[in-house]
Each structure stands twice: as structure tokens, then as C-alpha cells.
Scaffold this motif. Sequence first.
Motif, mmCIF file in Angstrom:
data_model
loop_
_atom_site.group_PDB
_atom_site.id
_atom_site.type_symbol
_atom_site.label_atom_id
_atom_site.label_comp_id
_atom_site.label_asym_id
_atom_site.label_seq_id
_atom_site.Cartn_x
_atom_site.Cartn_y
_atom_site.Cartn_z
ATOM 1 N N ARG A 24 0.885 -1.181 -0.005
ATOM 2 C CA ARG A 24 0.141 0.155 0.000
ATOM 3 C C ARG A 24 0.777 1.484 0.150
ATOM 4 O O ARG A 24 2.045 1.238 0.307
ATOM 5 N N THR A 25 0.297 2.248 -0.484
ATOM 6 C CA THR A 25 0.920 3.722 -0.353
ATOM 7 C C THR A 25 -0.163 4.319 0.804
ATOM 8 O O THR A 25 -1.176 3.993 0.530
ATOM 9 N N SER A 26 0.698 5.114 1.527
ATOM 10 C CA SER A 26 0.045 5.441 2.787
ATOM 11 C C SER A 26 0.604 7.083 2.872
ATOM 12 O O SER A 26 1.504 7.355 2.738
ATOM 13 N N PRO A 27 -0.478 7.968 3.359
ATOM 14 C CA PRO A 27 -0.093 9.253 3.580
ATOM 15 C C PRO A 27 0.733 9.228 5.093
ATOM 16 O O PRO A 27 0.785 8.407 5.759
ATOM 17 N N LEU A 28 1.598 10.271 5.137
ATOM 18 C CA LEU A 28 2.432 10.502 6.364
ATOM 19 C C LEU A 28 1.658 10.056 7.638
ATOM 20 O O LEU A 28 2.285 9.227 8.611
ATOM 21 N N ILE A 29 0.564 10.756 8.105
ATOM 22 C CA ILE A 29 -0.118 10.383 9.467
ATOM 23 C C ILE A 29 -0.604 8.787 9.470
ATOM 24 O O ILE A 29 -0.331 8.339 10.647
ATOM 25 N N ILE A 32 2.765 7.139 10.672
ATOM 26 C CA ILE A 32 2.998 7.434 12.028
ATOM 27 C C ILE A 32 1.983 6.619 13.091
ATOM 28 O O ILE A 32 2.503 6.056 13.938
ATOM 29 N N MET A 33 0.982 6.479 12.461
ATOM 30 C CA MET A 33 -0.044 5.544 13.564
ATOM 31 C C MET A 33 0.063 4.071 13.106
ATOM 32 O O MET A 33 -0.287 3.377 14.319
ATOM 33 N N ASP A 38 -2.978 -3.122 16.064
ATOM 34 C CA ASP A 38 -2.561 -4.563 15.890
ATOM 35 C C ASP A 38 -3.267 -4.930 14.704
ATOM 36 O O ASP A 38 -4.412 -5.252 14.606
ATOM 37 N N LYS A 39 -2.383 -5.211 13.676
ATOM 38 C CA LYS A 39 -2.749 -5.586 12.289
ATOM 39 C C LYS A 39 -3.653 -7.130 12.171
ATOM 40 O O LYS A 39 -4.252 -7.381 11.448
ATOM 41 N N ASP A 40 -2.993 -7.899 12.998
ATOM 42 C CA ASP A 40 -4.003 -9.079 13.156
ATOM 43 C C ASP A 40 -5.223 -8.982 13.705
ATOM 44 O O ASP A 40 -6.178 -9.598 13.187
ATOM 45 N N THR A 41 -5.677 -8.143 14.778
ATOM 46 C CA THR A 41 -6.755 -7.951 15.113
ATOM 47 C C THR A 41 -7.658 -7.050 14.071
ATOM 48 O O THR A 41 -8.631 -7.377 13.949
ATOM 49 N N MET A 42 -7.250 -6.208 13.277
ATOM 50 C CA MET A 42 -7.613 -5.593 12.165
ATOM 51 C C MET A 42 -7.961 -6.105 10.997
ATOM 52 O O MET A 42 -9.175 -6.265 10.475
ATOM 53 N N ILE A 43 -7.264 -7.145 10.501
ATOM 54 C CA ILE A 43 -7.555 -7.936 9.367
ATOM 55 C C ILE A 43 -7.413 -9.442 9.470
ATOM 56 O O ILE A 43 -7.653 -10.234 8.496
#
Length: 60
Positions: A24-29, A32-33, A38-43
Motif C-alpha cells: 500500500r501507499t499511505s499518507p504520512l499520518i 506514524i500511526m 494490531d494488524k492481526d486484530t484489524m485484518i
Amino acid sequence: MRVVATVTLSPATQGTTVTWAMDRTSPLIAKIMRPFFDKDTMIGGDFAQGLVNLKAIAEK
């Protein structure tokens, strides 16, 4: 944000090896976040359900 997901299937001794990559391409914010989530919880649930769906399709 732009997300590209790639699923690669490779033959294995007993079945198939599935590799799931996300770029992915992500904005700076977002960069930072990122460490605070927790990526496992999110996806993780979506990942597990995707594998169940893929298995069902492959076994037809």
C-alpha cells in the motif's frame, strides 16, 4: 490510500501453499500511526475467512 493484494498459490507436497501479500501507499499520518494498531486484530478475521473461502472454491 491505495492497497494492492496479491495471492500466490504454489504446489506443495500435501496440498497448496498460499501466500497473501498486501502492498500500500499511505499518507504520512498513517505511517506514524501504524505501529499503534494490531494488524492481526484489524485484518486477521478477514484473512482467515478468505482462506476458508479459497479452500472451498479449490475443493470444488
